[in-house]
Motif scaffolding. Sequence first.
Motif, PDB file in Angstrom:
ATOM      1  N   THR A 114     -12.282  -0.309  -9.722  1.00 44.69           N
ATOM      2  CA  THR A 114     -12.611  -0.191  -8.302  1.00 44.69           C
ATOM      3  C   THR A 114     -11.739   0.845  -7.598  1.00 44.69           C
ATOM      4  O   THR A 114     -12.014   1.221  -6.466  1.00 44.69           O
ATOM      5  N   LYS A 115     -10.700   1.310  -8.264  1.00 44.98           N
ATOM      6  CA  LYS A 115      -9.789   2.255  -7.607  1.00 44.98           C
ATOM      7  C   LYS A 115     -10.470   3.595  -7.370  1.00 44.98           C
ATOM      8  O   LYS A 115     -11.171   4.104  -8.237  1.00 44.98           O
ATOM      9  N   THR A 116     -10.191   4.166  -6.211  1.00 40.42           N
ATOM     10  CA  THR A 116     -10.693   5.524  -5.955  1.00 40.42           C
ATOM     11  C   THR A 116      -9.709   6.541  -6.528  1.00 40.42           C
ATOM     12  O   THR A 116      -8.552   6.223  -6.809  1.00 40.42           O
ATOM     13  N   THR A 131      -0.333   7.500  -0.561  1.00 37.04           N
ATOM     14  CA  THR A 131      -0.899   8.118  -1.766  1.00 37.04           C
ATOM     15  C   THR A 131      -0.834   9.643  -1.732  1.00 37.04           C
ATOM     16  O   THR A 131      -1.157  10.288  -2.714  1.00 37.04           O
ATOM     17  N   ARG A 150      -6.799   6.753  -4.206  1.00 43.79           N
ATOM     18  CA  ARG A 150      -5.832   5.657  -4.377  1.00 43.79           C
ATOM     19  C   ARG A 150      -4.926   5.889  -5.596  1.00 43.79           C
ATOM     20  O   ARG A 150      -3.793   5.423  -5.643  1.00 43.79           O
ATOM     21  N   MET A 151      -5.447   6.643  -6.573  1.00 43.51           N
ATOM     22  CA  MET A 151      -4.655   6.946  -7.767  1.00 43.51           C
ATOM     23  C   MET A 151      -3.801   8.207  -7.581  1.00 43.51           C
ATOM     24  O   MET A 151      -3.052   8.601  -8.465  1.00 43.51           O
ATOM     25  N   GLU A 182       0.845  -1.199   0.000  1.00 38.81           N
ATOM     26  CA  GLU A 182       0.000   0.000   0.000  1.00 38.81           C
ATOM     27  C   GLU A 182       0.881   1.251   0.000  1.00 38.81           C
ATOM     28  O   GLU A 182       1.483   1.581   1.011  1.00 38.81           O
TER      29      GLU A 182
END
Length: 294
Positions: free
Chosen positions: A228-230, A167, A233-234, A164
Motif C-alpha cells: 500500500t505504500k506510495t 519523506t 512514502r518510500m 510519520e
Amino acid sequence: MRLRILGAAAGGGLPQWNCGCRNCADARDGRIPSMTQSSVAVSADGLTWVVLNASPDIRAQMQAEPALHPRSLRGTPMGAVILTNGDIDHIAGLLTLREGTPFALHGTKATLAILDEPVFRVLDRSVVRFLPIRLDEPFSPAEGLTVTAFAVPGKVALFLEEEEPDTAAMGEQTVGLRLEDADSVVFYIPGCAQVTDDLCRKLDGADLLLFDGTVWQDEEMRRTGTGTKTGARMGHVPMSGPDGSLARLADFAGRRVYIHINNTNPVLQPASAERAEVAAAGWSLAFDGMEITT
Ligand code: MLT
Ligand code: MN
Ligand code: ZN
C-alpha cells in the motif's frame, strides 16, 4: 571514468524472496534478467575501484565482476566504499566485507552513526577507516577521482522511522554523489524524493546521470497488489507524471540511466508501454554487469 553496475535493483532485488508478482515470477523463470540490489563500482584508473553502496548481494556481485577480484593472496582492488544512505540495501553488504582487509568507508556522520551497533564491530576500525563526509566538500576516495556528496530530498532509513517521517527532508540522511575524473562528470543518485530546480541546475553539463528508477508511478505497489505504500512514502520520485523524473529531467543533455529499479516497476517488462516511453525519452535501464565508460 569506468563504471560497472554491480546491482541495478532496488531493495529486495529481482526476484524478491517473498514476491510472486509478474516481474518476480518472470525473473525466477528466466524470462527477464534477474537483478541484484543497488550498487555501482567506479574507477578513474581501472586499478583501484570505489564501490558506491554495499548491497546485501555484494559477495555475488564481486564474484561476477573480475575487476574486483583479489590480485594477491589476501587483498582487494576496492579501495573505498561510499554510502548514500543507511538503507539495508546499501549497508548490509558491509557485514560481508569483514575479514581484515583495509578499505576506507565514507558516509555522512548521520549514516556512519547507524553503523554504531555491536554487529558492525566486525569491521575492525583499525583496519577499515570510517571517514565522515561533509556535504558539498569534495574528497578523493581513489587516485584521480573526486567525489562531492550533496543533500537530496529523502527520508531516514525505514528501520529508523518514527511515526510519520518527513519523506523529502534535506540533510545528511540521503545524499547524491557527484563524481569527477580527468575526462568526465557523473552523478549517482539512487534515492531521491523530488527533482527540485536546484538539483536540475546542479546536474547541468554532466556527462552521465545514474538516477532513482524505483517506481514508474506513485501508486505502483497498490496497483500491482504488492503493498500500500506510495513511492513518495518510500522517499522515491516516480518516473512518470508531471513531477516525475522523465518530465523533470527531460532537458538533461548527458546520458541518462535508471538504476535502483524496484521489482514492481512495469518498465522491467520488455514489451511494456512504459519501457517504450522510457526509451523514447532517451533513458536506458541499468542491468547487472552493465559497463559504462565516460
Ligand atoms: C528504499 O530504497 O526505499 C529502501 O531500500 C527500502 C528498504 O530498505 O527496503
Ligand atoms: Mn533502496
Ligand atoms: Zn515482485
